[in-house]
Design a protein around this motif. Structure first.
Motif, PDB file in Angstrom:
ATOM      1  N   THR A  23       2.506  -5.391   3.134  1.00 60.57           N
ATOM      2  CA  THR A  23       1.794  -6.075   4.202  1.00 60.57           C
ATOM      3  C   THR A  23       2.002  -7.585   4.151  1.00 60.57           C
ATOM      4  O   THR A  23       1.759  -8.268   5.147  1.00 60.57           O
ATOM      5  CB  THR A  23       0.292  -5.769   4.144  1.00 60.57           C
ATOM      6  N   ASP A  61      10.499  -2.183   3.575  1.00 61.03           N
ATOM      7  CA  ASP A  61       9.092  -1.790   3.604  1.00 61.03           C
ATOM      8  C   ASP A  61       8.207  -2.866   4.233  1.00 61.03           C
ATOM      9  O   ASP A  61       7.107  -2.588   4.698  1.00 61.03           O
ATOM     10  CB  ASP A  61       8.601  -1.475   2.185  1.00 61.03           C
ATOM     11  N   ARG A 103       5.787   6.994   0.692  1.00 63.17           N
ATOM     12  CA  ARG A 103       5.928   5.935   1.684  1.00 63.17           C
ATOM     13  C   ARG A 103       5.173   4.693   1.218  1.00 63.17           C
ATOM     14  O   ARG A 103       4.059   4.776   0.728  1.00 63.17           O
ATOM     15  CB  ARG A 103       5.375   6.396   3.042  1.00 63.17           C
ATOM     16  N   ARG A 104       5.801   3.548   1.382  1.00 61.81           N
ATOM     17  CA  ARG A 104       5.195   2.295   0.949  1.00 61.81           C
ATOM     18  C   ARG A 104       5.272   1.266   2.067  1.00 61.81           C
ATOM     19  O   ARG A 104       6.302   1.130   2.722  1.00 61.81           O
ATOM     20  CB  ARG A 104       5.921   1.752  -0.283  1.00 61.81           C
ATOM     21  N   ALA A 105       4.202   0.564   2.290  1.00 62.57           N
ATOM     22  CA  ALA A 105       4.201  -0.519   3.266  1.00 62.57           C
ATOM     23  C   ALA A 105       3.847  -1.811   2.560  1.00 62.57           C
ATOM     24  O   ALA A 105       2.859  -1.875   1.827  1.00 62.57           O
ATOM     25  CB  ALA A 105       3.202  -0.230   4.379  1.00 62.57           C
ATOM     26  N   PHE A 110      -4.983  -3.487  -1.474  1.00 61.71           N
ATOM     27  CA  PHE A 110      -3.540  -3.475  -1.719  1.00 61.71           C
ATOM     28  C   PHE A 110      -3.266  -3.593  -3.206  1.00 61.71           C
ATOM     29  O   PHE A 110      -4.134  -4.002  -3.975  1.00 61.71           O
ATOM     30  CB  PHE A 110      -2.859  -4.642  -1.001  1.00 61.71           C
ATOM     31  N   ARG A 166       0.844  -1.182   0.000  1.00 61.30           N
ATOM     32  CA  ARG A 166       0.000   0.000   0.000  1.00 61.30           C
ATOM     33  C   ARG A 166       0.879   1.230   0.000  1.00 61.30           C
ATOM     34  O   ARG A 166       1.914   1.266   0.670  1.00 61.30           O
ATOM     35  CB  ARG A 166      -0.901   0.026   1.239  1.00 61.30           C
ATOM     36  N   ILE A 167       0.477   2.215  -0.772  1.00 64.57           N
ATOM     37  CA  ILE A 167       1.216   3.476  -0.801  1.00 64.57           C
ATOM     38  C   ILE A 167       0.493   4.467   0.084  1.00 64.57           C
ATOM     39  O   ILE A 167      -0.720   4.630  -0.022  1.00 64.57           O
ATOM     40  CB  ILE A 167       1.292   4.033  -2.239  1.00 64.57           C
ATOM     41  N   ILE A 168       1.223   5.094   0.998  1.00 65.22           N
ATOM     42  CA  ILE A 168       0.626   6.202   1.732  1.00 65.22           C
ATOM     43  C   ILE A 168       1.483   7.422   1.468  1.00 65.22           C
ATOM     44  O   ILE A 168       2.703   7.361   1.504  1.00 65.22           O
ATOM     45  CB  ILE A 168       0.494   5.917   3.242  1.00 65.22           C
ATOM     46  N   GLY A 169       0.822   8.505   1.173  1.00 61.13           N
ATOM     47  CA  GLY A 169       1.394   9.738   0.635  1.00 61.13           C
ATOM     48  C   GLY A 169       2.908   9.934   0.708  1.00 61.13           C
ATOM     49  O   GLY A 169       3.594   9.301   1.500  1.00 61.13           O
TER      50      GLY A 169
END
Lengths: 253, 253
Positions: free
Chosen positions: A85, A194, A81-83, A104, A75-78
DNA sequence: GCGGGTTGTTACGAACTGTTACGCGGTCTT
DNA sequence: AAGACCGCGTAACAGTTCGTAACAACCCGC
């Protein structure tokens, strides 16, 4: 039972290969043989490395099975930043959980072979079968257990414990390192960072420290020789510390 | 339909109250009315604050419904480290995911009213009903989405973003703060810290900073007046930033 | 086989969070 | 009611991790 290269479904313009269906992998981590059999009807598709299988926010009309290779769920958050999962390995099902839209983006870490099946078909087959339904429930259960485990890791473990946990998980899920202890690490450092909630530099530093202590020996970017699997297990930071059966299961003395 | 105080089931020696069954809460986050109706047959039990509902590693013979209060799902990893993987509020089902053994200990944050149902009954009812089955799947889906969301939080968000995310989640799931913006925070600082992967001091510091910026005003230990919900939403660190509908949904100006 | 681009490693300073300690206010106990 | 205890807030300090940057290794194509 299998239709090969007929009503093929192409992934966003990527070439699809119609390959002889393989029997499902015989590893213990395979969720179930019968569920995977559902995918056998579908054609084998090839996804190049770093290309998406499905996108976050897209309507989840299909489920995927990873036949070969590794897929990352991210998932990309602004602001870049990438997580990540989860990583999905051969035999894993991508999207079993999803109902409406994908929460996702699934991308190929390595070049992957996948099969797809429509959610509608999947659900009707599963709900109509007394064999498949418990298998489906079991799959959901395992995914959640993994999610909880990962939350514990991200919540309470330090850099070393995170990396060791990752390596142990990789050894059991991504293919055993075998007698030689050579563990293949298909993902790059950024992927690992990540996934573990760290930075790429901290991943590097931590690997170097483990190498200095002769616990692992890096051999190129995508191989890690596990010198002492038992020490690695103990460093995971789990309460249940080290169980010797891990050694035997992994085939490392 | 309801049997009251007959074949009662006592929680490990805690007094059980046979109370008039309540209609399921009418909030939007309630998974579904029909699934919760399954629990209505069971007696209402009272669990004192900080007492366990079920234990990690125990055979998951029952599922629970939180009728009133807040429950925390936690795991202990050596040396006194604790990770809270989820809070469950009124209307939530505890253990929907679990098949074999509980991967967590569920403890009452506040005094709770709960109902229990045997897994066997639950599964047979669900699998036998075309109405309940999709509701069950939906429940599993929502739990996983929540787990992914929490992994993103733990993986990539800083202290302020974590706390703001938690407060926004609490506002929507634990009961809306209403027009006055007074949000009840049933859990203590340690619970919040263990849920957000922080320490109690960092939680305190972060709340103080938000208070200094006039975004929230602490009123005692378990109340927080939300001065500006829109700023709180923007500080969550989500890519989708702030949607004004949150304001209206929460009933804040 | 060579060069360029990508990826990974290492070093150092900065930022954030964790740690420790202390003080305050409330509740419970005696 | 006095004391102890618990939860919480604050502050100073320490530690880990992060961020930047320079360097090294690897991979790819030519």
């Amino acid at each position: 039972m299998l239709m090969q290269g007929k009503n093929a479904f192409e992934i966003a313009g990527y070439a699809r290969e119609a390959v002889q269906p393989r029997t499902s992998p015989s590893r213990g981590s395979t969720p179930c043989q019968s569920l995977l059999a559902l995918f056998q009807m579908s054609a084998l598709e090839t996804v190049p490395a770093s290309k998406a299988v499905c996108w976050e926010g897209d309507s989840a009309s299909h489920l995927f099975q990873v036949v070969e290779g590794v897929v990352r769920l991210q998932r990309i958050i602004g602001e870049g930043r990438r997580a990540i999962t989860a990583f999905q390995y051969a035999g894993d099902v991508v999207g079993a959980f999803v109902q409406g839209e994908f929460p996702f983006t699934a991308e190929a870490v390595t070049e992957c072979k996948i099969r797809r099946i429509s959610r509608k078909t999947f659900l009707s087959e599963v709900t109509g079968s007394d064999v498949l339904r418990p298998e489906y429930i079991k799959l959901l259960c395992e995914e959640t257990a993994a999610a909880h485990e990962q939350m514990v890791l991200l919540s309470k473990k330090n850099a070393e414990e995170r990396l060791c946990s990752f390596l142990v998980e990789l050894a059991s899920r991504g293919g055993a390192p075998g007698q030689t202890g050579l563990l293949q690490v298909p993902m790059n450092r950024q992927d690992i960072a990540d996934y573990l909630g760290m930075t790429i530099e901290t991943v590097s530093r931590t690997i170097s420290k483990l190498a200095a202590r002769k616990i692992v020996v890096p051999e190129g970017r995508h191989n890690l020789r596990i010198i002492c699997f038992s020490r690695l297990s103990r460093l995971c930071g789990n309460a249940d510390a080290f169980h010797s059966e891990n050694c035997h299961r992994m085939g490392i003395h």
